[in-house]
Design a protein around this motif. Structure first.
Motif, PDB file in Angstrom:
ATOM      1  N   LYS A   1     -13.566  99.613 -35.624  1.00  0.00           N
ATOM      2  CA  LYS A   1     -14.501  98.777 -36.053  1.00  0.00           C
ATOM      3  C   LYS A   1     -16.287  99.520 -36.589  1.00  0.00           C
ATOM      4  O   LYS A   1     -16.814 100.224 -35.805  1.00  0.00           O
TER       5      LYS A   1
ATOM      6  N   VAL B   1     -20.866  97.847 -37.560  1.00  0.00           N
ATOM      7  CA  VAL B   1     -20.836  96.560 -36.734  1.00  0.00           C
ATOM      8  C   VAL B   1     -22.208  96.844 -36.599  1.00  0.00           C
ATOM      9  O   VAL B   1     -22.980  97.369 -36.447  1.00  0.00           O
TER      10      VAL B   1
ATOM     11  N   ASN C   1     -23.643  97.064 -31.168  1.00  0.00           N
ATOM     12  CA  ASN C   1     -22.378  97.411 -30.169  1.00  0.00           C
ATOM     13  C   ASN C   1     -22.739  97.490 -29.051  1.00  0.00           C
ATOM     14  O   ASN C   1     -23.676  99.026 -28.531  1.00  0.00           O
TER      15      ASN C   1
ATOM     16  N   ASP D   1     -19.300  93.938 -29.680  1.00  0.00           N
ATOM     17  CA  ASP D   1     -20.282  94.090 -30.564  1.00  0.00           C
ATOM     18  C   ASP D   1     -20.350  92.450 -30.931  1.00  0.00           C
ATOM     19  O   ASP D   1     -20.055  92.112 -30.484  1.00  0.00           O
TER      20      ASP D   1
ATOM     21  N   TYR E   1     -16.663  90.904 -32.455  1.00  0.00           N
ATOM     22  CA  TYR E   1     -16.138  91.102 -31.936  1.00  0.00           C
ATOM     23  C   TYR E   1     -15.233  89.941 -31.317  1.00  0.00           C
ATOM     24  O   TYR E   1     -14.117  89.857 -31.360  1.00  0.00           O
TER      25      TYR E   1
END
Length: 783
Positions: A500, A503, A506, A569, A572
């Motif tokens: 990922k 982002v 997180n 995050d 997600y």
């Protein structure tokens, strides 16, 4: 691979390969590595093969080959290769017939051996035996021995052996041509100097020949060519006779701590190192090997005393495998050096240190060898200038530690480009060095964990306070104000889950940054009371207020109300899901990249490695442990959710999930994850370790056993021991240090025994009950 070879006193001490294959050389070259922290020697065969990798790395000797390259550990001159002729015919196991083949690493003695019977294409039958060690007693020394016995009539044995600097790092040459010579008809010396960092290496070697245990002077010729110097020996061996060649080699560098000064002289290093080799030559291979074995017994096996009684004997071997490699990789001799992701076993990751050290490797040393733990943290402290420079480069304050770190003054050394993009066919951009920022907080956590476990207040004053304050300054400058939400956020990052990229918020990164700020405030208050002068020099006038304000307004993601799952995050939990079965059962990591490119992986609910699960493990050790967001129920719900979506495509991941599974009572799953951790390098996949060992995973074997099954934990400075052994384990016994005292733990399913040689009161908690003892204690366990 065969792990059942060891018998009697060597039971569960031997890694073995009973079937030579020229296509699977990398496995044994790696897992049977020899090392002592100063150097690491990949265990390639003496005779050459096409797919071999001959690597010898000296810790800390980084060099940058060219402007478009990043700094890396150079592969230095090779002394292990022997070119052998039998009656003029080249010896190789790819020709003729081989019987009774065995290649073994004896962990107890830290010795590599190889033996077999070989019949040449011409019908000549010989018994070969090779042995090799990298000395723990003498850190610059490599010892080798070859024994050949003729089983079918007289043969002429010819051997070419010496020093070759013709080796490279995958074709990249890091060295200038240097001086070479042979003196007194026996002693060989070769000098090489790195092209950019200017580090001198002096290699010395000497051979001793014996026939039926009597030293002989065989016919010898001397040779020299570009980057190579060697000798050629010939000896006639009658049927039943045994011919031995012993070879002692030393390596010294101008970066060695004792030589890193203004008065350094290459000529003097050449003279001194040759004098040392001559002393070793007088002592002889056997006595040097004995002192090496004794050093391992006294400094490693007697010190760590880790015993496991399991239904699976490989578990005991795996624990010893972990302790062996942790010893071989640790530069305990020099606090200017760290531990690379592949340690000293291969060229992958170029010898660079990652967060692997602080979060996965360092805990072993904190609890088992505090002096080495302190040295590894001081390595980071020596890199503060580079961390400040990186922060300034990105427009931040304080210390922003390099994602990949080499020599402390090198700064950020992460490569710019990586593997192929399966969709575009082009190289993929490596974003970690640019936006994976959690490392700075990881280092602050490591300082906190080290000080809580060891009680080393001196380290705090010399290094620790400064590291924590400067990383807090970085985070304070890194936060971005969201006007609409009226809060600070951390956007455009990579968390531990590197599937990922780019982002925002997180959760791991945000909480670790928050912890970093809170820790800085706590340390500032402590320092103001205990050492006002140092506080005044380290803490700025507005630091405390700034840290507090930023911490109070930092966005800390909340769990979902329906299931307590923390979002990894901002996006997600809203991403689409795909079936992950084939990737969850893969035999090779990262196969998802054969179907998706990084951008596509970024857009689905799939996790490379422990992220939220790791956050729970770290936070429960801190002053945030009672936060309801990290409750036992939340831990279980998050584990279930993310385990289903985690591919464990990083070797760092499995041990964290093993610990978590153990804590939430999933012992069968915990043991399965522990075994998978062991099998990352020890498993049946004969290509899993071609590029080098997985240093963090090897430390993870110890972590899963101690933090998972034994339930050892520091919780904001208090010791907790909550054993949760799997049904396969009947008994475990090991030692840890706790605030300067050595504790011996003896655990079965029903009881915990602790013994201390100190008369000081020791306090710990088990199953919610606090106990205090001075000499020893036995506690009955309830499940």
């Amino acid at each position: 691979m065969d792990y059942s070879i060891g018998k009697d006193k060597y039971e569960n001490w031997i890694l073995g390969d009973q079937d030579f294959s020229a296509f699977h050389l990398g496995k044994t070259e790696t897992v049977m590595l020899l090392g002592n922290g100063y150097m690491g020697l990949r265990s390639a065969a003496e005779e050459p093969y096409l797919n071999e990798k001959r690597n010898l790395f000296i810790n800390g000797t980084f060099n940058k080959a060219d402007q478009n390259e990043v700094t890396e550990l150079p592969n230095v001159a090779d002394a292990t290769r022997l070119d052998i002729l039998i009656d003029g015919e080249r010896f190789s196991l790819e020709f003729g017939e081989t019987g009774d083949y065995s290649k073994q690493l004896n962990l107890k003695d830290a010795e590599l051996t190889r033996s077999f019977v070989w019949t040449s294409p011409q019908g000549k039958k010989l018994q070969f035996h090779f042995s090799r060690f990298v000395s723990l007693a003498h850190p610059h020394l490599i010892g080798m021995k070859m024994e050949i016995q003729s089983l079918s009539g007289a043969v002429e044995v010819s051997i070419e052996s010496g020093l070759s600097a013709q080796v490279t790092n995958s074709g990249v040459q890091h060295f200038l041509e240097g001086d070479r010579k042979i003196s007194e008809g026996r002693f060989i010396q070769l000098v090489q100097t790195t092209t950019q960092s200017g580090i001198d290496f002096v290699h010395n070697t000497v051979h001793t020949l014996k026939l039926n245990d009597e030293e002989i002077t065989a016919e010898a010729d001397k040779y020299m060519e570009r980057r190579k110097v060697w000798m050629s020996y010939k000896c006639k061996v009658e049927q039943g006779d045994r011919f031995d060649l012993e070879k002692l080699t030393t390596v010294h560098t101008s970066r060695d701590k004792e030589r890193d000064h203004e008065q350094y002289s290459l000529a003097e290093m050449q003279k001194q190192s040759m004098g040392e080799l001559k002393d070793f030559d007088k002592e002889g291979f056997e006595r040097l090997r004995d002192s090496h074995r004794l050093a391992w017994q006294e400094n490693v096996w007697n010190a760590y005393e880790f015993e496991v009684e399991s239904e699976n004997p490989d578990d005991q071997l795996a624990i010893r495998f972990s302790l062996y490699h942790l010893t071989a990789m640790a530069p305990a001799h020099d606090d200017r050096m760290g531990i690379g992701a592949k340690a000293l076993s291969g060229e992958a990751y170029k010898g660079h240190s990652f967060w692997d050290t602080e979060i996965f490797i360092l805990p072993f040393f904190i609890y088992s060898n505090p002096d080495t733990a302190r040295s590894l943290l001081q390595y980071r402290y020596h890199g503060m200038a580079g961390a400040r420079q990186k922060a300034e480069q990105f427009g931040y304050a304080g210390a922003m530690f390099p994602w990949e770190m080499a020599w402390p003054t090198d700064g950020e050394v992460t490569p710019e480009w990586g593997d192929i993009d399966i969709v575009t066919g082009e190289r993929t951009k490596i974003w970690s060095g640019l936006i994976e920022h959690h490392l700075s907080a990881d280092i602050a956590f490591a300082v906190y964990q080290y000080v809580n476990v060891t009680g080393d207040e001196e380290f705090l004053e010399l290094c620790g306070y400064e590291m924590v304050f400067d990383t807090a300054r970085f985070w304070s400058s890194r936060f971005e104000w969201n006007e609409e939400e009226q809060r600070f956020e951390i956007t455009d990052v990579i968390g531990p889950d590197e599937y990922k990229e780019h982002v925002s918020n997180n959760t791991f990164t945000n909480y670790l940054a928050y912890f970093n700020l809170m820790l800085a405030m706590r340390y500032a208050e402590k320092l103001a009371k205990e050492n006002p002068a140092l506080w005044k020099s380290l803490v700025g006038e507005g630091d405390h207020a700034n840290w507090q304000s930023k911490a109070e307004q930092l966005f800390l993601p909340e769990p979902r109300s329906e299931d307590l799952v923390l979002p990894q995050d901002d996006t997600y939990l809203e991403l689409p899901e795909i079936k992950l079965d084939k990737y969850k059962t893969q035999t090779k990591a990262r196969t998802i990249y054969r179907d998706y490119n990084p951008e596509q992986i970024n857009g689905i609910q799939v996790t490379k490695q422990a992220d939220i699960v790791l956050l729970f493990f770290l936070m429960e050790q801190t002053f945030l442990k009672d936060d309801p967001r990290f409750s036992r129920k939340a831990k279980k719900e998050n584990f279930i959710y993310y385990e289903a979506r985690t591919l464990h495509d990083s070797s760092l991941s499995l041990s964290t999930h093993a610990i978590a599974a153990s804590q939430i009572g999933e012992q069968e799953l915990a043991y399965s994850l522990f075994r998978k951790t062991c099998e990352i390098d020890m498993g049946p996949n004969m290509h899993s370790s071609d590029d080098g060992i997985h240093a963090a995973a090897i430390a993870g074997i110890w972590k899963a056993a101690v933090f998972g099954f034994a339930g050892v934990r520091q919780a904001d400075g208090s010791l907790q021991i909550n054993p949760r052994m799997p049904k396969e384990w009947r008994h475990m016994r090991f030692s840890i240090f706790w605030q300067g005292e050595l504790l011996q733990l003896d655990i079965t399913e029903k009881r915990l025994k602790i013994r201390s040689d100190s008369q000081r009161e020791i306090q710990f908690e088990t199953n919610g009950v606090v106990y205090t003892f001075e000499d020893s204690i036995e506690v009955q366990l309830k499940h």
